[in-house]
Structures are given as structure tokens and as C-alpha cells.
Write an enzyme that holds these catalytic residues in place. Structure first.
Site, PDB file in Angstrom:
ATOM      1  N   ASP A  33      35.717  37.335  35.303  1.00 53.54           N
ATOM      2  CA  ASP A  33      35.091  38.653  35.209  1.00 53.54           C
ATOM      3  C   ASP A  33      35.971  39.725  35.846  1.00 53.54           C
ATOM      4  O   ASP A  33      35.531  40.836  36.106  1.00 53.54           O
ATOM      5  CB  ASP A  33      33.741  38.641  35.940  1.00 53.54           C
ATOM      6  N   ASP A  87      21.271  29.520  39.209  1.00 53.27           N
ATOM      7  CA  ASP A  87      21.453  28.085  39.386  1.00 53.27           C
ATOM      8  C   ASP A  87      20.137  27.415  39.782  1.00 53.27           C
ATOM      9  O   ASP A  87      19.793  26.346  39.283  1.00 53.27           O
ATOM     10  CB  ASP A  87      22.523  27.809  40.446  1.00 53.27           C
TER      11      ASP A  87
END
Length: 481
Positions: free
Chosen positions: A136, A287
């Protein structure tokens, strides 16, 4: 109707008091103390004592589970089928499943080479291993790409992928990485943050559990910190995280085969990710969101406490505070979003629903932060000024002693630092409580994501450079120490 004046509600002694402001405040305090403050403080004390009992019982329960596992040697190899993956003369490397290794990163200049190098050193057939670097970054894009090209020139199957935006942050990055056609051939995915350094035998120890136990969705390894001795702050962090891995993860894995994915240092079955809805990127702890959804689909998780992955702790208080904000705000926000989904789910037992809602979320992710802050840092000190309110000895001595001692079992070498750890945790309890409330209310900072700064070998290199160069006066901000 007779005119009602304020004087009718104020004792005559108050009106005859001197104009001294301090005296008037003291008199007002005496007026409201008995009918208002003392009862409210007593109620707060009772609630705090109840919460302390809940926390201590929960920690004792986890201690009993861990002791049971150790005494009866309930190792993962005894609870699940495990056989090493070996080369087959007839089919060759086809005996090894195709494994995807994902390395998400964002402008992590000091550490981007660490996990790339460690992934390339994994002991797994080269044609059955696919390394995917998900970037990113905007500032160091060329540097990472050159490193990937250099590794590819040595025959390593590595792909470099970038995105135009940071939408969804890390979860969005992982989600984007799973869309590529070459990923469809992979059966399992190992995820490592950019500062993680898996040992070469990592996959050979994890993958057999997933291969021979189709009910398993995740194998999570323990984190080992390479910079825990850097400063007192990292020693305190090590104590907190070691307790998490030694007790919380072990107890969840051994009793319910469910725990929260730590976001890195683990291997997922890709079929389980897809069946659970994939990476949705709707919270800052995606997550954990994925783990909850997979658990509600009936998948089981396994924690390997003997398998350690080297990583790095935040070196500055500012970086640690940002990390703890995300880790505290995210679960609270996820609790708000998923509670009804858990209640309505029909694929898991009522007992598991109760465990996930009460123990996993309410006690560990929400109540423990508020309890540590309000009871020990607010209510407890206030009772000093109000002798009418008493806290029993078991609430002031025995329970805190039990909770604190149990917390130190994860890191025996730091037992002598318990006093500093208590002070450190009380300070962090304020930040965690604030973040938890923000997550529950889904306030402005609920979806804030700040990349935790890791220094890698920068400190060592900096020390070597400064040793050779003349000393210079360095200006720093106290909050960045």
C-alpha cells in the site's frame, strides 16, 4: 402559592458561613456527601468488586486449563493428526500443497526486507510456494519492487502487487491480493507482517495439521520479540503479550478450538476464508472478524505455543498507544456489530455462543479494560477521601495479588518488574478504556488506522553511525520517547 426561595433548601448554618470560598466548598461537600456521594461510591465499589471477581475467576480458569494441558501432555500432536510432509519418488513435489505467503505492508521502509527474506528462506519446494508482496506504499514503492525483482531473478516465485487506494487498510490489501487468478490454485495462505521472521521449518510444522484435519481452518503460531530488551517499555509489552499467548490463546485452543486470529504469524485454509465470507474490511480488527465468522461456520482453530515467529515490539510510547487504540477499539466495535449474528447463528452450540459473547468479547475485550481503569485508578483512590466507604481486604489485597501474579506467569524472567508493569498497565488502561468506549459507540475514531512504526535494524545502524560521528545535540518530543 407561597413563594419558594432557595434559602428554604439551605441550612441556616450555610447562610451564616463566611465568604471564604474554600469554606463554602467544604460545607457543600459535607451536605452532599452522605445523601449522594457515599451511596454512589458504594455502588461503584460493589460493581468493581463483582468485576474483579469475574476477571480473577476467568484468569484462574485459564490457568487450570493450561496446567491440565501441561500435566497431561495434551499437545496438539495428540489432539490432532500430524504427519510430516515428505517427498514422494513417484509424484515428486506434488505431495506438497501449493501455499500462498502474503506479506502486507505500507511505507515500512526499515523492515520491508525482513519478512521478504524470511519468506524466501522457507523450507518448502520452490514450485509449491508462492510469495505475494502486497504493498500500500507510495513513498518506497520502487524499493520494494526492486527487492522483489532481485528475489525473482534467483528463481523464487514471488509476485509484487500494489493498490491505487488504501481502502480497507490491511484487510483491504489482503482482500485485493486474493482476487488474482494465480491464487485460485493455492490451498493455504500464510500471513506475515513486514517485521515478522518465520523460521525455515514454519510451513513444515503448520501445514500437516491442516492437511490431515479438514475441520481446522487456522493454525496460529506464537510471537517471539527480538527487541524485548530494548527498553523498559518493551519489557512491559512483552509481559502483557506473553500472558495473552501463554494463557488466552492456549485456553481457547484447548477447550473450544476457538480464539482470535492475531492477524499475522498464522496459516489459513483458503476454503475456510471463502466459506466465511472472505476479508470484508469492515473493522480495524478484520483478522478477529474473520475468525469469529469462521468459528460460527463451525471451523476449528489450533494454537501452536511451541512454534515461535520472531517479530518486533513498538519502541516508542506513541507507536504503542496507537497500536493499543486499534486493538481495543476494534474488538469493541466488532462486538457491537456481531452480537446479534452470534445469537441468531444455528451452526454452533449454545455453549459456544455464550463463550464467544461473554468470555471472548465481554470479559476479555471490554470489561477488563474498564475494570482496570475505573476500579483501580478512579474508585479505589476516591475511597481514601470518603472513610465511610470501605473496600474489603480480599478486594484490595487478595484479588489484585492473584490477578497480577497470574499475569506474570507468561514471562517469569520479568517477575521482578511487576511493580513497574502495574503502573504501566494502569496508564494504558486509560487509553484502552477510551478506545473501547469509542468502539462501542462507533464514534469518530472508531475506524482509525495508524501503521505501527517498526524500526527493524535502524536502531542498531543508528548506534553504529553515531559511535563513529561526533555527538550532536538532539531535540526530541517527550511523547515520542
Amino acid at each position: 402559592m407561597a413563594e419558594v426561595s432557595l434559602k428554604s433548601f439551605i441550612p441556616e448554618s450555610f447562610s451564616r458561613s463566611t465568604a471564604d470560598i474554600t469554606g463554602q466548598i467544604g460545607l457543600l461537600r459535607e451536605l452532599i456527601k452522605v445523601p449522594l456521594v457515599v451511596p454512589l461510591l458504594r455502588i461503584a465499589v460493589y460493581l468493581g468488586l463483582v468485576m474483579s471477581m469475574i476477571v480473577s475467576v476467568e484468569r484462574l480458569y485459564m490457568l487450570i486449563v493450561v496446567i491440565f494441558v501441561k500435566l497431561f501432555k495434551r499437545k496438539p500432536e495428540k489432539r490432532y493428526i500430524w504427519e510430516p510432509v515428505q517427498d514422494d519418488v513417484e509424484i515428486g513435489n506434488a505431495a506438497f500443497p501449493l501455499v500462498l505467503v502474503q506479506i502486507p505492508m505500507c511505507n515500512e521502509k526499515e523492515v520491508y526486507k525482513i519478512s521478504i527474506g524470511a519468506a524466501c528462506n522457507l523450507s518448502w519446494p520452490a514450485d509449491r510456494l508462492l510469495i505475494q508482496v502486497l504493498d500500500d506504499s507510495s513513498d518506497i514503492k520502487d524499493m520494494i519492487e526492486k527487492e522483489c525483482i532481485r528475489k525473482a531473478s534467483k528463481g523464487i516465485n514471488i509476485r509484487y502487487q500494489t493498490r491505487e487506494t488504501r481502502r480497507g487498510y490491511k484487510a483491504g490489501n489482503l482482500k485485493e491480493g486474493m482476487k488474482h487468478d494465480y491464487v485460485k490454485e493455492c490451498e493455504y495462505v500464510a500471513i506475515f507482517d513486514s517485521d515478522f521472521r518465520p523460521e525455515p521449518d514454519f510451513l513444515r510444522r503448520c501445514i500437516p495439521f491442516l492437511m490431515h484435519n479438514p475441520e481446522l481452518a487456522l493454525v496460529q503460531a506464537r510471537w517471539k520479540f527480538v527487541n524485548s530488551d530494548e527498553c523498559l517499555s518493551t519489557r512491559m509489552q512483552e509481559m502483557s503479550l506473553d500472558y495473552h499467548f501463554t494463557f488466552e490463546q492456549e485456553a481457547g485452543s484447548s477447550t473450544h478450538a476457538f480464539f482470535g486470529f492475531n492477524g499475522t504469524g498464522g496459516v489459513w485454509r483458503i476454503a475456510a476464508i471463502n466459506e466465511s465470507g472472505g476479508w470484508k474490511a469492515r473493522t480495524t480488527v478484520e483478522d478477529m472478524d474473520l475468525a469469529v465468522r469462521a468459528g460460527l461456520e463451525g471451523w476449528k482453530f489450533l494454537y501452536l505455543g511451541d512454534l515461535q515467529v520472531k517479530s518486533e515490539l513498538p519502541s516508542t510510547f506513541k507507536a504503542y498507544r496507537s497500536q493499543q487504540h486499534r486493538w481495543s477499539c476494534g474488538p469493541a466495535n466488532l462486538f457491537r456489530k456481531t452480537t446479534m449474528d452470534i445469537v441468531r447463528n444455528k451452526k454452533v452450540s449454545v455453549w459456544k455462543k455464550v463463550y464467544v459473547i461473554y468470555n471472548f468479547f465481554f470479559v476479555k475485550k471490554i470489561m477488563v479494560h474498564m475494570f482496570n481503569f475505573f476500579f483501580y485508578s478512579v474508585i479505589f483512590p476516591l475511597t481514601v477521601f470518603f472513610p465511610e466507604v470501605e473496600i474489603p481486604k480480599w478486594g484490595t489485597i487478595y484479588i489484585p495479588f492473584i490477578v497480577t501474579t497470574l499475569s506474570s506467569f507468561g514471562t517469569p524472567r520479568s517477575f521482578h518488574l511487576l511493580f513497574y508493569w502495574i503502573v504501566f498497565e494502569n496508564v494504558m488502561a486509560f487509553h484502552r478504556t477510551k478506545a473501547t468506549i469509542i468502539g462501542l459507540l462507533e464514534a469518530k475514531r472508531a475506524n482509525e488506522w495508524v501503521v505501527t512504526q517498526k524500526l527493524g535494524d535502524a536502531l542498531k545502524n543508528k548506534s553504529n553511525t553515531e559511535a563513529a560521528a561526533p555527538a550532536k545535540k538532539v531535540r526530541f518530543k517527550l511523547r515520542d520517547r
